[in-house]
Design a protein around this motif. Structure first.
Motif: not given
Length: 444
Positions: A35-40, A177-178, A182-184, A208-213
């Protein structure tokens, strides 16, 4: 400090009522690595971590990457995946006593047949002695250390610690990824983000590439928008304050961007050079630092291929000092373009390095007596200056005498390139070389 989608410390699922009151990042935490988004490159079918899990062997790791890219989440889920006890400490808030307590707890777990994954957030904040404290418990298998850092491990972590760990690079989340994030969030909340297409694209950029932000921005927008309102770009910037780029003038981001600026100028790409120049200014870089680097580039990468480059760089620095910001920054931008489009040569730079090496390696041989002054009669009697030919007294204003010490012989340091003004210098060098050989022939 936690990371993106950090689960509950005890792994328990909060009640529905509690969940809706929690930050969106906590509501959307993944329950598995899938379920983790990114870092493929790490979590995909052929990713490094997937291979580790498949092998059943997990060594100590350093997770290196920007904030909000999932380092804490991946470490926790990794422990769950392989059945390790997960323990977390932060180098910001922990000291030697906390480390000892964590090690003793891990020893107890090991005696009970359970291995421990010790996750250390901001591991670079520990000093060298504290970092060395991890080595014995890593080596005897008490813990598998997983450290997270936003700083370059090469500069911030002990060589001994690095040699016992594998460094895994986490990348900033891509726009794709971002958008998936957002869709999630929209699916979780049952609300559509009240932004038009342009504003939605801007929101992703602001993260700026920061999912938490990004999830923090999403929460701000959803809380601020009026019922039925759809925000455009201007309205979005009114609702959320523009987020500063991830950039620390004393750390890795600083060196990454100045390296990018230098290499794009060297690569003769004025557009890319202007982009990185603008990014550094936007992030609050000192324009005089940039001016100094531009002066260096003018001599290191352009040199005598365009002798005006150094003058242009110095003039731009002087113009900035006179005008200040923001007017003076245009002078620096002008020289960025000038240097990028100038013919390139590192011939002087290379010649200087070669000369320095010979000077270091050959000691202190005496220059030829012929070019030494004889300020006293004694020195004259010993041969100082004997036979020296005053170059201006010759027809070509060139005597062709040998000036290198006899011990090292003639050296060839400077080799001009066939670009820019150095083409003319190459012709001059060739002329003097031929003339020197001719005069030596005559002397024989």
């Amino acid at each position: 400090m936690g990371d993106l989608f950090s689960p509950e410390p005890d792994g328990a699922e909060p009640s529905g009522e509690d969940l809706t009151n929690r930050p969106l990042a906590d509501q959307l935490r993944p329950r598995s690595l899938d379920e983790v988004i990114g870092q493929q490159h790490l979590l995909g079918p052929e990713g490094t971590l997937r291979r580790m899990i498949a092998s059943g062997r997990l060594g100590s790791l350093i997770l290196w990457g920007p904030p909000g890219t999932g380092k804490t989440t991946v470490a926790r889920l990794l422990a769950d995946q392989i059945g390790y006890k997960f323990e977390q400490i932060s180098a910001v808030f922990s000291g030697v006593a906390d480390l000892k307590k964590a090690f003793e707890k891990a020893r107890g777990e090991r005696m009970a047949g359970k291995r421990t994954l010790l996750f250390v957030d901001e591991i670079h904040r520990f000093n060298r002695a504290q970092q060395d404290g991890f080595l014995p418990v890593m080596e005897d298998g008490t813990v598998v250390l997983v450290g997270a850092t936003t700083e370059n491990p090469s500069f911030e972590l002990n060589a001994a610690l690095l040699s016992r760990s594998q460094v895994l690079r986490f990348e900033s989340l891509s726009l794709e990824d971002l958008e998936a994030l957002v869709k999630r969030a929209e699916a979780k909340t049952g609300e559509q983000l009240p932004l038009d297409d342009d504003a939605r694209a801007m929101l992703l950029t602001l993260a700026d590439g920061d999912g938490r932000a990004l999830l923090g921005l999403v929460e701000e927008v959803m809380a601020s928008a009026r019922p039925g309102e759809v925000l455009d770009k201007a309205s979005l910037l009114t609702v959320v304050q523009r987020r500063a780029p991830i950039y620390d003038k004393a750390q890795d981001g600083h060196y990454n961007l100045i390296s990018a600026l230098h290499k794009t100028i060297r690569g003769s790409d004025p557009n890319a050079a202007l982009y990185y120049f603008a990014r550094m200014l936007e992030a609050g870089e000192d324009p005089l630092f940039l001016a100094r680097r531009l002066i260096r580039m003018s001599v290191e990468d352009i040199g005598l291929a365009d002798p005006q480059a150094l003058q242009q760089a110095i003039a731009a620095r002087d113009a900035y000092q006179m005008l200040g910001s923001p007017e003076g920054e245009l002078a620096l931008a002008q020289v960025v373009v000038y240097l990028a489009l100038a013919p390139k040569s590192n011939a002087v730079y290379t010649a200087f390095k070669s000369a320095m090496k010979v000077a270091r390696d050959t000691g202190s041989p005496m220059p030829p007596m012929v070019i030494l002054n004889a300020p006293t009669k004694l020195m004259g009697k010993q041969g100082y200056g004997a036979g020296y030919i005053y170059d201006h007294d010759t027809p070509e204003a060139f005597s062709g005498q040998e000036y290198f010490p006899e011990k090292i012989g003639r050296q060839d340091f400077y080799r001009p390139v066939e670009r820019g003004f150095e083409r003319d210098l190459a012709k001059r060098l060739e002329y003097f070389t031929r003339l020197r050989e001719k005069k030596r022939g005559e002397e024989r």
